[in-house]
Design an enzyme around this catalytic site. Sequence first.
Site, PDB file in Angstrom:
ATOM      1  N   GLN A   1      -2.621  -3.306  -5.682  1.00  0.00           N
ATOM      2  CA  GLN A   1      -1.251  -3.265  -6.020  1.00  0.00           C
ATOM      3  C   GLN A   1      -0.710  -4.532  -6.244  1.00  0.00           C
ATOM      4  OE1 GLN A   1       0.385  -0.042  -3.832  1.00  0.00           O
ATOM      5  NE2 GLN A   1       2.464  -0.514  -3.925  1.00  0.00           N
TER       6      GLN A   1
ATOM      7  N   SER B   1      -7.457  -2.394  -1.540  1.00  0.00           N
ATOM      8  CA  SER B   1      -6.549  -1.473  -1.219  1.00  0.00           C
ATOM      9  C   SER B   1      -6.621  -0.197  -1.838  1.00  0.00           C
ATOM     10  CB  SER B   1      -5.102  -2.116  -1.161  1.00  0.00           C
ATOM     11  OG  SER B   1      -4.183  -1.374  -0.558  1.00  0.00           O
ATOM     12  N   LEU B   2      -5.456   0.211  -2.779  1.00  0.00           N
ATOM     13  CA  LEU B   2      -5.677   1.391  -3.439  1.00  0.00           C
ATOM     14  C   LEU B   2      -6.815   1.408  -4.362  1.00  0.00           C
ATOM     15  CD1 LEU B   2      -4.654   1.729  -6.782  1.00  0.00           C
ATOM     16  CD2 LEU B   2      -2.784   0.455  -5.931  1.00  0.00           C
TER      17      LEU B   2
ATOM     18  N   ARG C   1      -1.331   9.197  -0.951  1.00  0.00           N
ATOM     19  CA  ARG C   1      -1.433   7.817  -0.094  1.00  0.00           C
ATOM     20  C   ARG C   1      -0.115   7.065  -0.482  1.00  0.00           C
ATOM     21  NH1 ARG C   1      -3.339   2.584  -1.107  1.00  0.00           N
ATOM     22  NH2 ARG C   1      -4.544   1.505   0.550  1.00  0.00           N
TER      23      ARG C   1
ATOM     24  N   HIS D   1      -1.183  -2.740   4.867  1.00  0.00           N
ATOM     25  CA  HIS D   1      -2.133  -3.076   5.700  1.00  0.00           C
ATOM     26  C   HIS D   1      -2.011  -3.768   7.199  1.00  0.00           C
ATOM     27  CE1 HIS D   1      -4.928  -2.034   2.576  1.00  0.00           C
ATOM     28  NE2 HIS D   1      -4.068  -2.526   1.701  1.00  0.00           N
TER      29      HIS D   1
ATOM     30  N   GLN E   1      -7.522   2.114   6.941  1.00  0.00           N
ATOM     31  CA  GLN E   1      -7.696   1.304   5.758  1.00  0.00           C
ATOM     32  C   GLN E   1      -6.030   0.740   5.504  1.00  0.00           C
ATOM     33  OE1 GLN E   1      -6.321   1.382   2.207  1.00  0.00           O
ATOM     34  NE2 GLN E   1      -8.257   0.581   1.147  1.00  0.00           N
TER      35      GLN E   1
END
Length: 305
Positions: free
Chosen positions: A11, A90-91, A115, A195, A243
């Site tokens: 992202q 991440s994503l 998510r 995070h 995560q």
Amino acid sequence: MGKIAFVFSGQGAQAPGMGKELYECSDAAKAVFELCDSIRPGTSEQCFNGTKEELTVTANTQPDMFAVEVAAARALVDAGIQPDALAGFSLGEISALAFSGAVSLEDGFKLVCRRGELMQEASNAADSAMVAVVKLPPEKVEELAGQFNQVYPVNYNSPAQTVCAGLSSSMDGFKAAVKAAGGRALPLKVSGAFHSPFMSSAAKGLAEVLAPMEFGTPSCPLYSNVTAQPYEDGQFKDLLSRQVENPVRWQTIVENMIAAGVDTFIEVGPGKTLAGLIGKINSDVRALNVEDAESLKHTIEEVKA
């Protein structure tokens, strides 16, 4: 020739018009967008014609990025380029997961949609922000972050870049401390403190979403953001939920991939952020990217040369 890794963008790399050329130049990419549209109508339209503001909303960013990333990866495979290892930032880890076949593309897309919603809800619950700290080693960034209320190192990106997340009210003081120590703090185009402990509610929500899901074996090693090691059977539900509230160990992931024989990294998705970080982690490996027709053509030519 060494091994090839596909790495899926995170992202912040989103941009208006992303994926449009891939849709137009690759039937394999087009099929991905059509599938995503069948589950979340308007995904392609948002990618191709959405405003910068629309694309920055986390609930939009994550499914849109997923579509572009998997489309780029599928376009490469359609051209005869197969990865030996996978990772996502991440994503991007959800995109990599679906691409790997450990879950279906449909289930992966539904997961990333939920998510994004959960992380948006968690973001809305706190006035928070993220900054990339450059020109300072991770240990110094950890030391500085510890001096402020609810500021956390959350992305260990390269030897000289660590991203921190925290309360907006703490950020001005933190940025001043970074500057005084000889570094720079650059605001990121995201809508929450990802995070970090600010995402605990999203982690709990994701655990509930993941509980009934079944996972197969990835087509090749898929590296976890949490452990920086390839996933093993039985780890998916735990690590994918954790995560969102734990740091991304990107530098270590890249170093571990190189140690396993990877010498060509192909970033799939908008921008060249990961390719740039990889070059700073190890300048001896090759870092390419695929985000549009030109970069797809160039990468295919480079890999097949």
